[in-house]
Write a protein that holds these residues in place. Structure first.
Motif, PDB file in Angstrom:
ATOM      1  N   TRP A 333      -2.225 -14.886  -0.118  1.00 50.08           N
ATOM      2  CA  TRP A 333      -2.459 -16.455   0.250  1.00 50.08           C
ATOM      3  C   TRP A 333      -2.340 -17.194  -1.008  1.00 50.08           C
ATOM      4  CZ3 TRP A 333      -7.092 -16.668   4.049  1.00 50.08           C
ATOM      5  CH2 TRP A 333      -6.903 -16.229   5.396  1.00 50.08           C
ATOM      6  N   GLY A 334      -1.291 -16.904  -2.114  1.00 48.80           N
ATOM      7  CA  GLY A 334      -1.016 -17.404  -3.257  1.00 48.80           C
ATOM      8  C   GLY A 334      -1.873 -17.047  -4.209  1.00 48.80           C
ATOM      9  N   GLY A 335      -2.582 -16.038  -4.347  1.00 50.04           N
ATOM     10  CA  GLY A 335      -3.329 -15.293  -5.475  1.00 50.04           C
ATOM     11  C   GLY A 335      -4.587 -15.236  -5.234  1.00 50.04           C
ATOM     12  N   VAL A 336      -5.385 -15.139  -4.008  1.00 46.30           N
ATOM     13  CA  VAL A 336      -6.736 -14.590  -3.775  1.00 46.30           C
ATOM     14  C   VAL A 336      -6.825 -13.367  -3.967  1.00 46.30           C
ATOM     15  CG1 VAL A 336      -8.657 -14.557  -2.054  1.00 46.30           C
ATOM     16  CG2 VAL A 336      -7.018 -16.649  -2.025  1.00 46.30           C
ATOM     17  N   PRO A 337      -7.883 -12.920  -4.983  1.00 46.32           N
ATOM     18  CA  PRO A 337      -8.106 -11.580  -5.113  1.00 46.32           C
ATOM     19  C   PRO A 337      -8.231 -10.677  -4.005  1.00 46.32           C
ATOM     20  CG  PRO A 337      -9.163 -12.836  -6.928  1.00 46.32           C
ATOM     21  CD  PRO A 337      -8.614 -13.696  -5.750  1.00 46.32           C
ATOM     22  N   LEU A 338      -7.758  -9.757  -3.627  1.00 46.86           N
ATOM     23  CA  LEU A 338      -7.907  -8.812  -2.433  1.00 46.86           C
ATOM     24  C   LEU A 338      -8.491  -7.440  -2.816  1.00 46.86           C
ATOM     25  CD1 LEU A 338      -5.718  -8.682   0.738  1.00 46.86           C
ATOM     26  CD2 LEU A 338      -7.181  -6.968   0.131  1.00 46.86           C
ATOM     27  N   PRO A 339      -9.860  -7.412  -2.504  1.00 45.34           N
ATOM     28  CA  PRO A 339     -10.428  -6.055  -2.880  1.00 45.34           C
ATOM     29  C   PRO A 339      -9.978  -4.801  -1.968  1.00 45.34           C
ATOM     30  CG  PRO A 339     -11.931  -7.480  -1.767  1.00 45.34           C
ATOM     31  CD  PRO A 339     -10.714  -8.146  -1.808  1.00 45.34           C
ATOM     32  N   TRP A 340      -9.112  -3.947  -2.379  1.00 44.94           N
ATOM     33  CA  TRP A 340      -8.306  -3.107  -1.594  1.00 44.94           C
ATOM     34  C   TRP A 340      -9.455  -2.036  -1.084  1.00 44.94           C
ATOM     35  CZ3 TRP A 340      -3.716  -4.634  -0.053  1.00 44.94           C
ATOM     36  CH2 TRP A 340      -3.212  -5.191  -0.676  1.00 44.94           C
ATOM     37  N   ASP A 341     -10.692  -1.927  -1.884  1.00 45.01           N
ATOM     38  CA  ASP A 341     -11.537  -1.061  -1.335  1.00 45.01           C
ATOM     39  C   ASP A 341     -12.662  -1.291  -0.263  1.00 45.01           C
ATOM     40  OD1 ASP A 341     -12.813  -2.578  -3.356  1.00 45.01           O
ATOM     41  OD2 ASP A 341     -14.047  -1.127  -4.089  1.00 45.01           O
ATOM     42  N   LYS A 342     -12.403  -2.913  -0.002  1.00 43.27           N
ATOM     43  CA  LYS A 342     -13.183  -3.438   0.943  1.00 43.27           C
ATOM     44  C   LYS A 342     -12.349  -3.883   2.296  1.00 43.27           C
ATOM     45  CE  LYS A 342     -16.732  -4.790  -2.531  1.00 43.27           C
ATOM     46  NZ  LYS A 342     -17.236  -5.980  -3.246  1.00 43.27           N
ATOM     47  N   TYR A 343     -10.976  -3.346   2.148  1.00 45.21           N
ATOM     48  CA  TYR A 343     -10.190  -3.882   3.425  1.00 45.21           C
ATOM     49  C   TYR A 343     -10.378  -2.715   4.226  1.00 45.21           C
ATOM     50  CZ  TYR A 343      -6.017  -5.588   5.794  1.00 45.21           C
ATOM     51  OH  TYR A 343      -5.081  -5.877   6.709  1.00 45.21           O
ATOM     52  N   VAL A 344     -10.908  -2.811   5.520  1.00 50.88           N
ATOM     53  CA  VAL A 344     -11.141  -1.772   6.410  1.00 50.88           C
ATOM     54  C   VAL A 344     -10.354  -1.722   7.607  1.00 50.88           C
ATOM     55  CG1 VAL A 344     -13.038  -0.370   7.902  1.00 50.88           C
ATOM     56  CG2 VAL A 344     -13.470  -1.861   5.737  1.00 50.88           C
ATOM     57  N   ILE A 345      -9.460  -0.912   8.139  1.00 46.38           N
ATOM     58  CA  ILE A 345      -8.597  -1.204   9.361  1.00 46.38           C
ATOM     59  C   ILE A 345      -9.563  -1.026  10.670  1.00 46.38           C
ATOM     60  CG2 ILE A 345      -6.737  -0.088  10.765  1.00 46.38           C
ATOM     61  CD1 ILE A 345      -6.153  -1.939   8.120  1.00 46.38           C
ATOM     62  N   THR A 346      -9.331  -2.108  11.532  1.00 43.49           N
ATOM     63  CA  THR A 346     -10.293  -1.852  12.675  1.00 43.49           C
ATOM     64  C   THR A 346      -9.423  -1.451  14.123  1.00 43.49           C
ATOM     65  OG1 THR A 346      -9.535  -4.423  12.867  1.00 43.49           O
ATOM     66  CG2 THR A 346     -11.786  -3.448  11.935  1.00 43.49           C
ATOM     67  N   LYS A 347      -8.168  -1.748  13.978  1.00 44.83           N
ATOM     68  CA  LYS A 347      -7.248  -1.442  15.144  1.00 44.83           C
ATOM     69  C   LYS A 347      -5.959  -1.143  14.784  1.00 44.83           C
ATOM     70  CE  LYS A 347      -6.158  -3.448  19.844  1.00 44.83           C
ATOM     71  NZ  LYS A 347      -4.688  -3.146  19.796  1.00 44.83           N
ATOM     72  N   ALA A 348      -5.468  -0.068  15.372  1.00 42.54           N
ATOM     73  CA  ALA A 348      -4.027   0.336  15.358  1.00 42.54           C
ATOM     74  C   ALA A 348      -3.571   0.668  16.571  1.00 42.54           C
ATOM     75  CB  ALA A 348      -3.963   1.875  14.454  1.00 42.54           C
ATOM     76  N   VAL A 357      -7.978   3.770  11.543  1.00 48.03           N
ATOM     77  CA  VAL A 357      -8.976   2.894  12.188  1.00 48.03           C
ATOM     78  C   VAL A 357     -10.405   3.452  11.399  1.00 48.03           C
ATOM     79  CG1 VAL A 357     -10.408   2.348  13.922  1.00 48.03           C
ATOM     80  CG2 VAL A 357      -7.940   2.537  14.104  1.00 48.03           C
ATOM     81  N   GLY A 358     -10.971   2.444  10.910  1.00 44.10           N
ATOM     82  CA  GLY A 358     -12.246   2.855  10.196  1.00 44.10           C
ATOM     83  C   GLY A 358     -12.311   3.273   8.570  1.00 44.10           C
ATOM     84  N   LYS A 359     -10.991   3.506   8.255  1.00 40.64           N
ATOM     85  CA  LYS A 359     -10.850   3.693   6.863  1.00 40.64           C
ATOM     86  C   LYS A 359     -10.549   2.463   5.833  1.00 40.64           C
ATOM     87  CE  LYS A 359      -9.634   8.517   7.808  1.00 40.64           C
ATOM     88  NZ  LYS A 359     -10.377   8.306   9.073  1.00 40.64           N
ATOM     89  N   VAL A 360     -10.919   2.543   4.509  1.00 47.04           N
ATOM     90  CA  VAL A 360     -10.673   1.312   3.573  1.00 47.04           C
ATOM     91  C   VAL A 360      -9.289   1.771   3.073  1.00 47.04           C
ATOM     92  CG1 VAL A 360     -13.139   0.978   3.095  1.00 47.04           C
ATOM     93  CG2 VAL A 360     -11.688   2.763   1.669  1.00 47.04           C
ATOM     94  N   TRP A 361      -8.703   0.651   2.625  1.00 50.29           N
ATOM     95  CA  TRP A 361      -7.265   0.814   2.212  1.00 50.29           C
ATOM     96  C   TRP A 361      -6.865   1.450   1.050  1.00 50.29           C
ATOM     97  CZ3 TRP A 361      -3.716  -0.348   5.429  1.00 50.29           C
ATOM     98  CH2 TRP A 361      -2.300  -0.282   5.045  1.00 50.29           C
TER      99      TRP A 361
END
Length: 536
Positions: A333-348, A357-361
């Motif tokens: 979104w134009g430079g918002v820091p994205l913490p990859w270790d806090k991005y969790v997949i919920t649906k595949a 699903v359930g794992k962090v990026w």
């Protein structure tokens, strides 16, 4: 007089914000017939509320159950929370109107998507047709509809990332008027992603002004949450109110940019100042530090333009992907820091991605032998509908937003059944836990709100915004939408690891006088209705 039901012996919190008081509540013909000492009254059924709170049914100000209850009519994930009314059509996405499209085309490309395995087939063109489909199928909860700007753009075939032209705007204005006249309560927007993100304030104001011609209509916005734009996003929402006079609802308020955590007060102060100038500005919020983020939502905004097919084409071009990767590395979104270790997949949605699903990026990327950015692009090619949540908010901001007098509660979730086609994957826990979490964690455990304040934010305050005078309060003549809960035990049980779990402490839920939850069990009753603007 003999009553159908008496909810007896409870502590009544009436939805106005007033202090609790001991009373019985009698029900007849779907309405509250009397409130007081009714020990001697004749009745066909008694619901024992001794030691419990009796309050109006919760009205979910920000829901996305536009079509989910056509498959999962019990709406269990919300019913067990005490929700009796879902306000849908949020974030610019509604299941109507079709406009220049056929119903089948609308279903294929509209922002409101059915889930894999759904039996839903759009057969309607407008609000009336959608409402008749819901009521005709039989649903457990009431539903309030809004009309979405992103869907309007699809209906007018204004899908390019540019302002709508005069012809497109004229059609969208006509469709807004038609929907609000038929019963929609608001115009909603989602201004973060294309094509709506290309709409200038003047386009939004023109559509909002059309809605405002009808008494009680308001404007609800998922604002432009670009990097560094949180405060300007509030200003733009207020500008729409000042230009048109329409009441403004700021949807699911949050600070997602970690560089601005702790500054939630600045967003709200701008609303307070606007209110002093005569703008009716309020907001809704949910009690979690994570928000939903589909995998294509991480892509640069220009890469999301022109719909899913165009996105998939861009993902196959090496030069375009290299440009995307460079921008994603700088933030989304134009430079918002994205913490990859806090991005969790919920649906595949693909056999090849279901293990995610359930794992962090960071774990997903490592298992694929790719960097997080490389994995975003390769997985998006594989499964562009992959969904996730990102833990990107501050608990202090959540508490501040919840506790402020301008707040009301909205889950940002769907009414689904864990056993139905919508009960797949690992959804955000708000789908099952939003309301009991407020009552258990933020009222009882943390004291951010009093019980009376919390109930008001879930009931009377929302009814006032919707202008549905028959809902949101306990009093003679009001609709018998009621919740009976134990204030000492009510709590959410839905977790990130196991979200399909119902809460504790909510024993009874009545919709239009009919028990949907009785002694903690869903009755399968279907008393829900579509509540139309001006008709309640």
């Amino acid at each position: 007089m003999a009553f159908e039901k008496v909810v007896a012996g409870g502590s009544v919190i009436d939805g106005t914000g007033a202090a609790a008081y001991r009373a019985d509540v009698a029900i007849a013909e779907g309405r509250i017939a009397a409130v007081g000492d009714l020990a001697a009254a004749e009745r066909s059924e008694t619901i024992d509320a001794s030691g419990q709170v009796v309050c109006p049914g919760f009205i979910d100000m920000h829901a996305h159950s536009d079509v989910s209850m056509l498959d999962d009519p019990g709406g269990e994930s919300k019913a067990y929370q005490g929700v009796t009314t879902e306000v849908v059509g949020n974030c610019g996405s509604s299941a109507f109107p079709a406009g220049l499209l056929t119903p089948a085309e609308l279903q294929e490309i509209a922002p409101v998507q059915v889930v894999e395995g759904s039996a839903v087939r759009y057969a309607w063109r407008d609000f009336d047709g959608w409402a008749e489909a819901l009521e005709g199928s039989g649903v457990s909860l009431n539903v309030v509809g809004q009309i979405g700007h992103s869907t309007l753009r699809q209906a007018a075939k204004a899908t390019e990332a540019r302002p709508a032209n005069d012809q497109e705007l004229a059609l969208m204005k006509r469709l807004v008027a038609e929907a609000v006249e038929q019963g929609a309560v608001a115009l909603t927007t989602q201004l973060t992603g294309p094509p709506a993100s290309a709409a200038p304030a003047g386009e939004i104001a023109a559509l909002a002004a059309e809605a405002y011609r009808f008494p009680g209509a308001f404007y609800a916005t998922h604002a432009r949450l670009h990097s560094g734009n949180h405060f300007k996003a509030v200003d733009e929402a207020i500008e729409i109110g000042e230009l048109t006079g329409i009441p403004v609802q700021y949807s699911h308020i949050a600070l997602i940019d970690s560089r601005h955590h702790g500054e939630g007060g600045e967003m709200v102060r701008r609303m307070e100042a606007a209110r002093e100038r005569g703008v009716d500005a309020l907001y809704d919020v949910y009690p979690y530090t994570a928000g939903a983020c589909g995998i294509t939502g991480v892509l640069p905004l220009w890469a999301q333009e022109d719909g899913p097919a165009a996105v998939r084409r861009r993902l196959t071009d090496p030069d375009t992907c290299a440009r995307m990767a460079e921008e994603i590395a700088r933030g989304f979104w134009g430079g918002v820091p994205l913490p990859w270790d806090k991005y969790v997949i919920t649906k595949a949605n693909r056999d090849s991605t279901r293990w995610m699903v359930g794992k962090v990026w960071t774990e997903i990327a490592a298992r694929r032998g790719e960097s997080p950015v490389e994995a975003i692009l390769s997985v998006a090619r594989e499964d562009p509908w992959l969904e996730g949540v990102v833990h990107i908010r501050s608990e202090d901001d959540v508490r501040y937003f919840l506790g402020h007098p301008l707040a009301m509660i909205g889950s940002d979730g769907k009414a689904v059944s864990p056993d139905g086609v919508w009960g797949t994957g690992s959804p955000h826990p708000r789908v099952y836990g939003c309301y009991p979490r407020v009552l258990g964690r933020y009222v009882r455990e943390l004291g951010v709100l009093t019980l009376e304040e919390a109930v008001h934010k879930m009931t009377g305050a929302v009814a006032d915004r919707l202008q549905v005078a028959s809902r949101g309060r306990i009093g003679a003549g009001k609709a018998a939408d009621l919740v009976v809960f134990d204030p000492d035990t009510v709590i959410d049980n839905a977790t990130w690891e196991d979200p399909h779990r119902f809460p504790d402490g909510i024993g009874h839920v009545l919709v239009n006088g009919v028990s949907v939850i009785r002694d903690g069990t869903h009755t399968r009753a279907r008393p829900g209705r579509v509540l139309r603007r001006g008709a309640e």
